[in-house]
Design an enzyme around this catalytic site. Structure first.
Site, PDB file in Angstrom:
ATOM      1  N   GLU A   1      -0.034  -0.820   5.952  1.00  0.00           N
ATOM      2  CA  GLU A   1       1.006  -0.169   6.748  1.00  0.00           C
ATOM      3  C   GLU A   1       0.835   1.341   6.775  1.00  0.00           C
ATOM      4  O   GLU A   1       1.081   1.979   7.794  1.00  0.00           O
ATOM      5  CB  GLU A   1       2.390  -0.524   6.198  1.00  0.00           C
ATOM      6  CG  GLU A   1       3.537  -0.261   7.171  1.00  0.00           C
ATOM      7  CD  GLU A   1       4.064   1.167   7.131  1.00  0.00           C
ATOM      8  OE1 GLU A   1       4.792   1.556   8.057  1.00  0.00           O
ATOM      9  OE2 GLU A   1       3.749   1.893   6.159  1.00  0.00           O
ATOM     10  N   GLU A   2       0.411   1.909   5.637  1.00  0.00           N
ATOM     11  CA  GLU A   2       0.212   3.350   5.573  1.00  0.00           C
ATOM     12  C   GLU A   2      -1.144   3.769   6.156  1.00  0.00           C
ATOM     13  O   GLU A   2      -1.443   4.952   6.224  1.00  0.00           O
ATOM     14  CB  GLU A   2       0.311   3.837   4.120  1.00  0.00           C
ATOM     15  CG  GLU A   2       1.647   3.558   3.434  1.00  0.00           C
ATOM     16  CD  GLU A   2       2.776   4.424   3.945  1.00  0.00           C
ATOM     17  OE1 GLU A   2       2.574   5.166   4.920  1.00  0.00           O
ATOM     18  OE2 GLU A   2       3.882   4.347   3.379  1.00  0.00           O
TER      19      GLU A   2
ATOM     20  N   ASP B   1       0.836  -1.195   0.000  1.00  0.00           N
ATOM     21  CA  ASP B   1       0.000   0.000   0.000  1.00  0.00           C
ATOM     22  C   ASP B   1       0.876   1.252   0.000  1.00  0.00           C
ATOM     23  O   ASP B   1       2.009   1.240   0.506  1.00  0.00           O
ATOM     24  CB  ASP B   1      -0.969   0.010   1.184  1.00  0.00           C
ATOM     25  CG  ASP B   1      -0.277   0.024   2.536  1.00  0.00           C
ATOM     26  OD1 ASP B   1       0.691  -0.742   2.711  1.00  0.00           O
ATOM     27  OD2 ASP B   1      -0.706   0.791   3.421  1.00  0.00           O
TER      28      ASP B   1
END
Length: 397
Positions: free
Chosen positions: A143-144, A77
């Site tokens: 993760e973002e 991502d």
């Protein structure tokens, strides 16, 4: 360019062309699954959900069985591209110009994923049989974002399946300006909070009949700035508090407001814990407002935990590979923001090593083709060293 480097660049381009802005996948995981399954990797695509958060697609790919178990972790991502007019190359076109690959995620961190996947595929091909141990790839699409339906849940799934790694490398960008400068053995934690001071609304001409919360807020913030949280530790710089906004919401110039608030962030080292910081701030602000007819409360968001891995065989073997390929001796660093390594640390020793941070999250994010080639070579050499060193050990360590 080497054949291995060419493969990594091509894979990076395929990944960048997937507009996988958190939490969308847009085909990124399938780009990885196709070559991995051809190379006999078992691929489990995992979708996790939780009320109030978006569903997230994740991937665990693995080859081999038993210890030693080396895991590479990363995220497909990316953050939004922002104003596309600011890009000289379209953010999802993966164009190459003058030896540089442009695109959202080129450095953070589709480039590194392409490198470690290519290195793992080449290693598996070189053995011509099942490897002595396990290589796994933990790839998330969260993760973002809130990091709820990604790495934490994948790790629990891996543990339940008997796939807990012995060591892990996260391919986050770890170098400031030059590939090979630094290996991250830790990162500070992150704690966001909101301080609200409440007083008594009134007329500015008769302040003795009111209690101005702004005065108390300023006094409290000054004390927090003037009181060091700590003085650092053996591997970490001092913990640091920064005020990020002050808000009153008062449109009138002749009214003392009833309340005022400030938002802040603390980046904390291994000497601090979130609950201890909660207590410390309560005590400091209570002292700052003593004698004032004001009350306060602090609301904290869930923290991003710090992580730290004691220097040992993992970073030593990686340092050897970095030096062999780049000629540099990397420092062991703990600076920068949070990453998914904060979750992995609870399962096994983990370090971070990837590309540079110069253009991450910026318009025209990019990576040098030569860096992709070198990083692939570093990962490939490290894998070789890892299994030569740990294969045959009773517990994979």
């Amino acid at each position: 360019m080497t054949t291995l480097g060419e493969k990594a660049v091509a894979l990076a381009q395929d990944l960048i062309r997937c507009a996988s802005v958190t939490p969308r996948d847009e085909g990124a995981l399938q780009v990885l699954i196709e070559p991995l399954e051809k190379a006999r990797f078992t691929c489990d695509r995992l979708t996790f959900s939780e009320e109030g958060t978006p569903d997230v697609d994740n991937l665990v790919a693995r080859l081999g069985d038993g210890p030693p178990h080396l895991c590479f972790a990363g995220h497909t991502d990316v953050v939004p591209p922002g104003d596309k007019a600011l890009w000289t190359h379209p953010p999802f076109a993966a164009e190459i110009a003058d030896g540089v690959l442009y695109g959202r995620g080129a450095s953070d961190m589709k480039g590194a994923i392409a490198c470690f996947v290519t290195a793992a595929l080449d290693y598996s091909k070189s053995k011509g049989r099942e490897i002595e141990g396990t290589i796994s790839l933990l790839i998330t699409g969260d993760e973002e974002g809130p990091s709820i339906n990604g790495t934490p849940k994948v790790l629990r799934w891996m543990e339940q399946k008997g796939l807990k790694p012995d060591h892990c490398i996260v391919g986050e960008p770890s170098n400031s300006t030059k590939l090979g400068e630094a290996i991250k053995i830790g990162r500070r934690g992150s704690l966001n909070g909101r301080l609200t001071v409440t007083g008594q609304q009134g007329h500015v001409a008769i302040p003795h009949l009111a209690a101005n919360p702004i005065k108390g807020l300023v006094q409290a913030l000054a004390k927090l700035y003037d009181t060091p949280l700590d003085y650092g530790s053996a591997h970490f710089s001092p913990s640091n508090l920064e005020v990020t906004s002050i808000d009153v919401g008062n449109p009138a110039t002749n009214v003392i407001p009833a309340s005022a608030e400030a938002r802040f962030n603390i980046r904390f080292n291994d000497r601090q814990r979130p609950d201890g910081l909660h207590t410390l701030l309560q005590e400091e602000i209570t002292q700052a407002l003593a004698g004032m007819e004001l009350s306060f409360k602090i609301d904290f968001e869930p923290p991003g935990q710090a992580f730290f891995t004691e220097p040992g065989p993992l970073d030593a073997l990686l340092s050897e590979a970095v030096s062999e390929i780049t000629g540099l001796t990397p420092t062991l660093s703990t600076d920068g923001g949070t990453s998914d390594a904060r979750h992995i640390k609870d399962y096994c020793p983990v370090v971070e090593f990837g590309l540079t941070t110069e253009t991450i999250h910026k318009a025209d994010e990019n990576v040098k083709i030569s860096d992709l080639e070198q990083l692939t070579a570093i990962y490939r050499r490290f894998i070789e060293r890892y299994f030569d060193n740990f294969a045959g050990a009773p517990d994979g360590r």
